[in-house]
Write an enzyme that holds these catalytic residues in place. Structure first.
Site, PDB file in Angstrom:
ATOM      1  N   HIS A 228       5.898 -29.623  -1.228  1.00 31.97           N
ATOM      2  CA  HIS A 228       6.551 -28.145  -1.754  1.00 31.97           C
ATOM      3  C   HIS A 228       5.226 -27.305  -2.228  1.00 31.97           C
ATOM      4  O   HIS A 228       4.321 -27.862  -2.753  1.00 31.97           O
ATOM      5  CB  HIS A 228       7.498 -28.625  -2.946  1.00 31.97           C
ATOM      6  CG  HIS A 228       6.891 -29.269  -4.094  1.00 31.97           C
ATOM      7  ND1 HIS A 228       6.059 -28.328  -5.160  1.00 31.97           N
ATOM      8  CD2 HIS A 228       7.079 -30.375  -4.690  1.00 31.97           C
ATOM      9  CE1 HIS A 228       5.719 -29.182  -6.084  1.00 31.97           C
ATOM     10  NE2 HIS A 228       6.252 -30.344  -5.942  1.00 31.97           N
TER      11      HIS A 228
ATOM     12  N   GLU B  21      10.913 -36.928  -6.469  1.00 33.19           N
ATOM     13  CA  GLU B  21       9.716 -37.124  -7.290  1.00 33.19           C
ATOM     14  C   GLU B  21       9.939 -38.366  -8.350  1.00 33.19           C
ATOM     15  O   GLU B  21      11.307 -38.770  -8.553  1.00 33.19           O
ATOM     16  CB  GLU B  21       9.168 -35.860  -8.087  1.00 33.19           C
ATOM     17  CG  GLU B  21       7.906 -36.066  -8.568  1.00 33.19           C
ATOM     18  CD  GLU B  21       6.622 -36.685  -7.562  1.00 33.19           C
ATOM     19  OE1 GLU B  21       6.804 -37.767  -7.207  1.00 33.19           O
ATOM     20  OE2 GLU B  21       5.632 -36.056  -7.534  1.00 33.19           O
TER      21      GLU B  21
END
Ligand code: NAG
Ligand code: NAG
Ligand code: NAG
Ligand code: NAG
Ligand code: NAG
Ligand code: NAG
Ligand code: NAG
Length: 335
Positions: free
Chosen positions: A107, A209
């Site tokens: 990202h 994550e």
């Protein structure tokens, strides 16, 4: 912590409902080197620019080039033909082996990245990462900063350029459920002339994550994801309500994360026959994927992307045991 481990383990089993509980097979995953600069030990990750290097595709010949009129083909076209050939050949000779091209995108910069920079990693880890934000920034399920949006736009431009050069475009798109990835995938891929309309990536819980403590890694409820990205597909079994995995006082160890990302890949390789797969995720998640496919470490800057060619061999027998360290608590802010 024992409870946390147990809860995480239970949820991982629930999520991997599609894998047989007494798995009668697993996958042996290996990186096939020699196609991309990123798996060359001489390549410096810090100096590497995926945009200006054709995503790292090595300028070379393949044994399959002789089948083609190479005078008027791009490197990507010859690579795509080679990959197709590898799969065809193994279909006949070693049917349990497939070759998959993974595009792993990190990202763009999120507010949590900006906050960690602002406070320094030590204070971030022991105090600020536990907060939802400060008086100026909010980093709960962190969104992209203006710089992060720009990085995703750079990725979009890079894809556009490589499409002109005939890159094998992803046939499947997977995305972490955290907002910074949902947004990065959209900015990167939506509107490219190779992207299906509507753009419908599959949201995978296990692609997120490192889990726990940091509020930036706590996901929004499924209803918020659906309301924000109505065209995205939540994978089957994706939990409703609030985040079922995140704990305020225990953070997944790197080895726990490795197991989780390995199981994610097993799930994808079992259920998706496509060759070219895009995964939009995070630095930690991508580090684990690289680790479990036997790729060298290759840290990505925010917004960067790495292609990896993986040999996927279906092997009889249960998943190999992996050594797992316990979760980690909140570090002390004291000296
Ligand atoms: C996995 O595949 C690699 C590459 O073909 C091979 O060298 C290795 O022996 C395999 N490992 C197992 C456990 O089958
Ligand atoms: C790649 O190879 C071709 C011919 O083999 C050559 O013309 C070209 O300059 C090379 N490009 C790079 C970036 O090395
Ligand atoms: C090369 O291929 C392109 C289409 O991909 C075509 O427009 C062009 O005429 C071809 N050139 C030669 C020399 O064959
Ligand atoms: C918030 O931003 C203002 C103006 O830029 C600045 O003066 C203040 O110190 C910032 N506060 C925090 C906690 O970063
Ligand atoms: C989803 O949650 C975020 C906060 O993380 C909020 O800013 C946003 O408005 C919500 N979106 C929808 C559609 O509910
Ligand atoms: C979540 O809610 C939707 C709609 O209410 C329902 O169809 C789905 O089965 C639920 N999923 C889970 C995992 O409970
Ligand atoms: C291929 O996979 C199946 C399990 O689906 C297994 O029974 C078989 O032994 C495997 N073949 C080889 C050559 O490994």
């Amino acid at each position: 912590m024992a409870l946390t481990m147990h809860r995480l383990a239970t949820l991982l089993v629930l999520l991997s409902w599609t894998l047989p509980t007494m798995a009668s097979f697993h996958f042996n995953l290996t990186t096939v080197p020699g196609y991309f600069l990123q798996d060359d030990p001489d390549t410096d990750p810090d100096a590497f620019n995926y945009v200006s290097s054709n995503f790292g595709l090595i300028n070379r010949t393949y044994d399959t080039d002789t089948d083609l009129d190479t005078k008027n083909t791009t490197q990507w076209q010859r690579f795509a033909y080679h990959l197709h050939h590898l799969n065809q050949e193994s279909h006949h000779k070693t049917p349990n082996v497939t070759y998959r091209l993974l595009f792993l995108g990190r990202h763009g910069e999120g507010f949590h990245n900006a906050a960690e920079e602002k406070y320094g990693t030590k204070l971030w880890d022991c105090y600020w990462s536990l907060q939802n934000g400060d008086s100026n920034l909010t980093w709960f399920d962190a969104h992209l900063t203006t710089a992060g949006i720009k990085q995703a736009q750079v990725a979009n431009g890079a894809w556009e350029k490589q499409i002109e050069r005939k890159v094998p475009f992803p046939q499947s798109f997977y995305v972490s459920p955290l907002h910074r990835c949902l947004a990065t995938a959209e900015i990167t891929f939506k509107g490219l002339n190779a992207t299906p309309v509507p753009f419908r990536p599959v949201v995978k819980e296990l692609l997120r994550e490192t889990i726990g403590i940091h509020t930036c890694d706590k996901r929004s409820p499924a209803s918020n994801i659906t309301a924000s990205y109505p065209e995205y597909i939540l994978e089957k079994g994706f939990a409703n309500g609030t985040d079922p995995l995140w704990e305020p006082d225990a953070r997944e160890s790197n080895s726990m994360r490795d197991v989780r990302l390995r199981d994610l890949l097993y799930d994808i390789f079992e259920h998706d026959e496509n060759t070219v797969l895009s995964l939009t995720a995070h630095s930690g998640a991508i580090a684990s994927i690289l680790n479990v496919v036997g790729h060298q470490e290759f840290a990505l800057a925010t917004g960067a992307m790495i292609p990896v060619l993986v040999r996927v061999e279906k092997v009889a027998g249960p998943k190999p045991e992996m050594k797992v360290d316990p979760p980690i608590g909140v570090p002390s802010c004291g000296e």
